[in-house]
Design a protein around this motif. Structure first.
Motif, mmCIF file in Angstrom:
data_model
loop_
_atom_site.group_PDB
_atom_site.id
_atom_site.type_symbol
_atom_site.label_atom_id
_atom_site.label_comp_id
_atom_site.label_asym_id
_atom_site.label_seq_id
_atom_site.Cartn_x
_atom_site.Cartn_y
_atom_site.Cartn_z
ATOM 1 N N ARG A 66 -33.865 -15.331 89.874
ATOM 2 C CA ARG A 66 -32.981 -15.708 88.765
ATOM 3 C C ARG A 66 -32.028 -14.571 88.413
ATOM 4 N NH1 ARG A 66 -33.396 -14.420 83.753
ATOM 5 N NH2 ARG A 66 -35.583 -13.768 83.974
ATOM 6 N N LEU A 67 -32.550 -13.345 88.353
ATOM 7 C CA LEU A 67 -31.714 -12.197 88.019
ATOM 8 C C LEU A 67 -30.652 -11.933 89.095
ATOM 9 C CD1 LEU A 67 -34.478 -9.807 86.633
ATOM 10 C CD2 LEU A 67 -32.599 -10.835 85.313
ATOM 11 N N LEU A 68 -31.016 -12.152 90.355
ATOM 12 C CA LEU A 68 -30.048 -11.975 91.437
ATOM 13 C C LEU A 68 -28.940 -13.019 91.362
ATOM 14 C CD1 LEU A 68 -32.423 -11.113 94.425
ATOM 15 C CD2 LEU A 68 -30.622 -9.643 93.507
ATOM 16 N N ARG A 69 -29.301 -14.247 91.026
ATOM 17 C CA ARG A 69 -28.285 -15.298 90.889
ATOM 18 C C ARG A 69 -27.368 -15.015 89.698
ATOM 19 N NH1 ARG A 69 -30.083 -21.372 92.100
ATOM 20 N NH2 ARG A 69 -27.793 -21.460 91.990
ATOM 21 N N ASP A 70 -27.939 -14.453 88.647
ATOM 22 C CA ASP A 70 -27.114 -14.052 87.499
ATOM 23 C C ASP A 70 -26.149 -12.930 87.898
ATOM 24 O OD1 ASP A 70 -28.390 -15.930 85.935
ATOM 25 O OD2 ASP A 70 -29.741 -14.483 84.972
ATOM 26 N N ALA A 73 -23.386 -5.346 110.150
ATOM 27 C CA ALA A 73 -24.695 -5.811 109.673
ATOM 28 C C ALA A 73 -25.242 -4.886 108.591
ATOM 29 C CB ALA A 73 -25.663 -5.902 110.842
ATOM 30 N N ARG A 74 -25.022 -3.582 108.741
ATOM 31 C CA ARG A 74 -25.545 -2.638 107.737
ATOM 32 C C ARG A 74 -24.863 -2.829 106.385
ATOM 33 N NH1 ARG A 74 -22.529 0.344 111.306
ATOM 34 N NH2 ARG A 74 -20.653 1.368 110.492
ATOM 35 N N SER A 75 -23.626 -3.363 106.411
ATOM 36 C CA SER A 75 -22.919 -3.608 105.156
ATOM 37 C C SER A 75 -23.565 -4.742 104.368
ATOM 38 C CB SER A 75 -21.454 -3.935 105.440
ATOM 39 O OG SER A 75 -20.806 -2.854 106.074
ATOM 40 N N ILE A 76 -24.221 -5.678 105.064
ATOM 41 C CA ILE A 76 -24.935 -6.757 104.389
ATOM 42 C C ILE A 76 -26.076 -6.168 103.557
ATOM 43 C CG2 ILE A 76 -26.203 -8.912 104.684
ATOM 44 C CD1 ILE A 76 -23.312 -9.130 105.545
ATOM 45 N N ALA A 77 -26.770 -5.176 104.129
ATOM 46 C CA ALA A 77 -27.846 -4.509 103.397
ATOM 47 C C ALA A 77 -27.296 -3.756 102.191
ATOM 48 C CB ALA A 77 -28.599 -3.557 104.321
ATOM 49 N N ASN A 78 -26.096 -3.174 102.315
ATOM 50 C CA ASN A 78 -25.474 -2.480 101.188
ATOM 51 C C ASN A 78 -25.141 -3.447 100.057
ATOM 52 O OD1 ASN A 78 -25.592 -0.047 102.576
ATOM 53 N ND2 ASN A 78 -23.537 -0.248 103.418
ATOM 54 N N ILE A 79 -24.714 -4.663 100.415
ATOM 55 C CA ILE A 79 -24.413 -5.681 99.403
ATOM 56 C C ILE A 79 -25.688 -6.047 98.645
ATOM 57 C CG2 ILE A 79 -23.756 -8.109 99.093
ATOM 58 C CD1 ILE A 79 -21.743 -7.700 101.385
ATOM 59 N N VAL A 80 -26.799 -6.171 99.370
ATOM 60 C CA VAL A 80 -28.076 -6.475 98.724
ATOM 61 C C VAL A 80 -28.473 -5.358 97.768
ATOM 62 C CG1 VAL A 80 -30.545 -6.822 99.126
ATOM 63 C CG2 VAL A 80 -28.874 -7.916 100.617
ATOM 64 N N ALA A 81 -28.299 -4.114 98.196
ATOM 65 C CA ALA A 81 -28.637 -2.976 97.337
ATOM 66 C C ALA A 81 -27.806 -2.990 96.052
ATOM 67 C CB ALA A 81 -28.437 -1.674 98.100
ATOM 68 N N ALA A 123 -28.697 -6.373 89.120
ATOM 69 C CA ALA A 123 -29.721 -7.223 88.513
ATOM 70 C C ALA A 123 -30.803 -6.413 87.823
ATOM 71 C CB ALA A 123 -30.345 -8.128 89.576
ATOM 72 N N GLY A 124 -30.858 -5.107 88.093
ATOM 73 C CA GLY A 124 -31.872 -4.248 87.485
ATOM 74 C C GLY A 124 -33.254 -4.449 88.066
ATOM 75 N N ILE A 125 -33.320 -4.773 89.362
ATOM 76 C CA ILE A 125 -34.617 -4.994 90.002
ATOM 77 C C ILE A 125 -34.752 -4.084 91.216
ATOM 78 C CG2 ILE A 125 -34.688 -7.400 89.242
ATOM 79 C CD1 ILE A 125 -33.967 -8.183 92.136
ATOM 80 N N ARG A 126 -36.001 -3.854 91.601
ATOM 81 C CA ARG A 126 -36.336 -3.115 92.818
ATOM 82 C C ARG A 126 -35.648 -1.750 92.901
ATOM 83 N NH1 ARG A 126 -39.315 -5.941 96.287
ATOM 84 N NH2 ARG A 126 -39.708 -8.090 95.635
ATOM 85 N N GLN A 127 -35.785 -0.983 91.860
ATOM 86 C CA GLN A 127 -35.173 0.331 91.806
ATOM 87 C C GLN A 127 -36.187 1.461 91.912
ATOM 88 O OE1 GLN A 127 -31.632 0.575 91.797
ATOM 89 N NE2 GLN A 127 -32.142 -1.561 92.275
ATOM 90 N N GLU A 128 -37.468 1.100 92.067
ATOM 91 C CA GLU A 128 -38.497 2.129 92.200
ATOM 92 C C GLU A 128 -38.604 2.571 93.659
ATOM 93 O OE1 GLU A 128 -40.095 3.523 89.712
ATOM 94 O OE2 GLU A 128 -38.995 2.244 88.302
ATOM 95 N N ARG A 155 -39.018 -2.775 98.331
ATOM 96 C CA ARG A 155 -38.306 -3.362 99.457
ATOM 97 C C ARG A 155 -37.094 -4.125 98.947
ATOM 98 N NH1 ARG A 155 -41.042 -5.950 104.708
ATOM 99 N NH2 ARG A 155 -39.153 -6.640 105.780
ATOM 100 N N LYS A 156 -35.920 -3.823 99.495
ATOM 101 C CA LYS A 156 -34.706 -4.521 99.070
ATOM 102 C C LYS A 156 -33.743 -4.736 100.232
ATOM 103 C CE LYS A 156 -33.112 -0.142 96.986
ATOM 104 N NZ LYS A 156 -34.405 0.487 96.680
ATOM 105 N N GLY A 157 -34.305 -4.890 101.423
ATOM 106 C CA GLY A 157 -33.481 -5.210 102.588
ATOM 107 C C GLY A 157 -33.205 -6.702 102.676
#
Length: 324
Positions: A136-140, A235-243, A249-254, A258-260
């Motif tokens: 939900r946070l990612l969609r926001d 392809a690596r730029s897709i991972a950068n977009i996810v990051a 979204a304020g998630i997965r920052q610890e 995993r955020k690939g």
């Protein structure tokens, strides 16, 4: 001098050039046989390298031909003298692939060595999964005004198609069948073509990107870089977009989170499993070439895993346990 371990300028990587002629012939036959069958070149290379290392160890143990390879020598490649596992299941599978192909070359010798390979259980780490709150946070985040339309389209494709990042980066105008609402992709990992539904939410995001933001460069790729000369997105730029999406979204920052891109593929498979979608359909959607590729995703299917829970009514436990 080449030792089979370190790269030498005069030789290719690996132990192949140090092998006895018969060992080289086995690998040569395997390469030709699997290439004719259409196996991906990178897979052939990986299996050949592992088998060359294995045969070089057999050679160090005194074997100059397949007939001279002993069971003890084979086991010593996988298990050290003190009983510690040195090579895992993936090595065994790669070596097996070469010797199975070799059955059509020297059947008795290759079958004999296949029988020496140890029974190893494949182990996989538990994969971090996306929670519904995180989705939900990612969609926001995708709707945020500071999030480019290109990035939104990429993120929604990851969420709703399960495509690998490399396959999203390689999408072209011809990959989208707008009339039939389908995405057509030749997977880079397996070279197997896959056809998946184009959901309205992902399709609208792609259309918005093309209509409002993407520069008209004549390049057939759907996704380009944001700055001149507007090259195809890597392809690596897709991972950068996810990051970036995760930060927004304020998630997965610890550390260690995993955020690939693969986490979205895992999320789609788990969601389909929980909703009772038949496994062959999921396998086809994800473009897997082997049914057992779905096994890692089964471990996060908590809806059906709970159905396997055993009752503890027959075990003598204090009442305080149930009151907690």
């Amino acid at each position: 001098f080449p030792d089979g371990r370190h790269r030498h300028t005069l030789f290719e990587r690996g132990s192949y050039h140090l092998l006895e002629p018969e060992f080289q012939e086995l690998i040569d036959f395997y390469r030709l046989h699997e290439k004719q069958r259409g196996k991906k070149e990178s897979t052939i290379r990986g299996e050949s390298l592992n088998t060359a290392s294995f045969l070089y160890r057999m050679q160090e143990q005194g074997a100059r031909s397949l007939d001279e390879v002993t069971e003890d020598a084979v086991l010593s490649f996988f298990v050290s003298e003190d009983g510690l596992l040195q090579k895992g299941c993936s090595h065994k599978k790669n070596i097996s692939a070469v010797f199975k192909a070799g059955l059509k070359w020297k059947e008795p010798q290759c079958r004999r060595i296949l029988g020496f390979l140890p029974m190893l259980r494949e182990t996989r780490k538990n994969i971090q999964y996306l929670t519904q709150d995180e989705v939900r946070l990612l969609r926001d985040a995708a709707e945020d005004t500071g999030f480019p339309a290109r990035n939104k389209a990429v993120l929604l494709l990851l969420l709703f198609t399960g495509l690998r990042g490399c396959d999203i980066a390689s999408l072209t105008f011809g990959s989208i069948d707008w009339e039939k609402e389908r995405i057509l992709v030749d997977q880079q990992k397996t070279s197997v073509p896959v056809e998946i539904p184009l959901s309205a939410v992902a399709g609208n995001a792609i259309y918005d990107h093309l209509a409002e933001e993407r520069p008209d460069t004549g390049n057939p790729r759907l996704f380009l870089t944001e700055t001149h000369p507007f090259s195809p997105l890597a392809a690596r730029s897709i991972a950068n977009i996810v990051a970036k999406a995760c930060r927004l979204a304020g998630i997965r920052q610890e550390p260690g989170d995993r955020k690939g891109t693969h986490i979205f593929r895992h999320n789609l498979a788990s969601s389909m499993l929980e909703n009772g979608v038949p496994q062959p359909v999921i396998t086809q959607t994800l473009g897997h070439t082997a049914p057992d590729s779905l096994e890692p995703y089964l471990r996060a299917d908590f809806v059906h895993l709970k159905e396997c829970a055993l009752s503890i009514e027959d075990f003598p436990l204090a009442e305080e346990v149930f009151s907690l």
